[in-house]
Write a protein that holds these residues in place. Structure first.
Motif, PDB file in Angstrom:
ATOM      1  N   ASN A  83     -30.655 102.639 -50.215  1.00  0.00           N
ATOM      2  CA  ASN A  83     -29.614 102.939 -51.204  1.00  0.00           C
ATOM      3  C   ASN A  83     -28.745 104.110 -50.746  1.00  0.00           C
ATOM      4  O   ASN A  83     -27.531 104.110 -50.987  1.00  0.00           O
ATOM      5  N   LYS A  86     -26.338 102.618 -48.251  1.00  0.00           N
ATOM      6  CA  LYS A  86     -25.255 101.898 -48.942  1.00  0.00           C
ATOM      7  C   LYS A  86     -24.254 102.879 -49.551  1.00  0.00           C
ATOM      8  O   LYS A  86     -23.044 102.653 -49.503  1.00  0.00           O
ATOM      9  N   ASN A  89     -22.203 104.389 -46.729  1.00  0.00           N
ATOM     10  CA  ASN A  89     -21.324 103.380 -46.106  1.00  0.00           C
ATOM     11  C   ASN A  89     -20.211 102.923 -47.042  1.00  0.00           C
ATOM     12  O   ASN A  89     -19.368 102.113 -46.653  1.00  0.00           O
ATOM     13  N   GLU A  91     -20.711 101.106 -49.726  1.00  0.00           N
ATOM     14  CA  GLU A  91     -21.098  99.828 -50.331  1.00  0.00           C
ATOM     15  C   GLU A  91     -21.657 100.004 -51.746  1.00  0.00           C
ATOM     16  O   GLU A  91     -21.846  99.021 -52.454  1.00  0.00           O
ATOM     17  N   LEU A  92     -21.930 101.250 -52.135  1.00  0.00           N
ATOM     18  CA  LEU A  92     -22.492 101.552 -53.452  1.00  0.00           C
ATOM     19  C   LEU A  92     -21.711 102.716 -54.041  1.00  0.00           C
ATOM     20  O   LEU A  92     -21.628 103.785 -53.437  1.00  0.00           O
ATOM     21  N   ASP A  93     -21.111 102.496 -55.201  1.00  0.00           N
ATOM     22  CA  ASP A  93     -20.351 103.530 -55.891  1.00  0.00           C
ATOM     23  C   ASP A  93     -21.313 104.596 -56.420  1.00  0.00           C
ATOM     24  O   ASP A  93     -22.339 104.265 -57.025  1.00  0.00           O
ATOM     25  N   ARG A 127     -19.862 111.209 -46.682  1.00  0.00           N
ATOM     26  CA  ARG A 127     -19.456 110.043 -45.893  1.00  0.00           C
ATOM     27  C   ARG A 127     -18.727 110.457 -44.626  1.00  0.00           C
ATOM     28  O   ARG A 127     -18.911 109.858 -43.568  1.00  0.00           O
TER      29      ARG A 127
END
Length: 134
Positions: A83, A86, A89, A91-93, A127
């Motif tokens: 998680n 993700k 990356n 891919e997950l808010d 990020r």
């Protein structure tokens, strides 16, 4: 850029937070340290903890926890390694992760919810320092 979740990564994040004017402005009222707990899954086989002392738009210290320090942080964010990957990356808010409990929070959730711009910009900085995963 650095590999998550290593001491090099958390030090790179500290440098990023301390040199990023946008983060400094958005997080100028933030007070509270954070402990990231990375729980094992099929891709990562150990529990790892990273500590950040965040204060008014700056990071006063950051390190890989080896000796139990940081256990009394204002916020502990816990998630499986996958998680976090993700999240980093894109891919997950971040807010969705909190609300769906893919990212667990120990601490005052109301403070996080009142500080959404700070949380989102913090994740942006995370990020921007991540180039690979362990």
């Amino acid at each position: 850029m650095a590999q998550f979740p290593t001491d090099t990564w958390v030090k790179a994040l500290m440098d990023k937070l301390n040199s990023d004017d946008q983060y400094a402005q958005i997080a100028s009222k933030w007070e509270g340290d954070i402990l990231f707990q990375i729980d094992p899954d099929e891709h990562f086989q150990e529990i790892r903890k990273l500590y950040l002392d965040l204060w008014h738009g700056k990071c006063r210290s950051a390190y890989l926890v080896n000796d139990g320090n940081g256990q009394n942080a204002a916020f502990t964010l816990t998630a499986y390694y996958g998680n976090y990957v993700k999240l980093l990356n894109g891919e997950l808010d971040p807010m969705q992760a909190l609300l769906t409990r893919k990212l667990g929070v120990k601490g005052k959730m109301s403070v996080l919810m009142r500080s959404v711009p700070t949380v989102l910009d913090f994740v942006r900085c995370c990020r921007e320092v991540t180039d690979s995963f362990e």
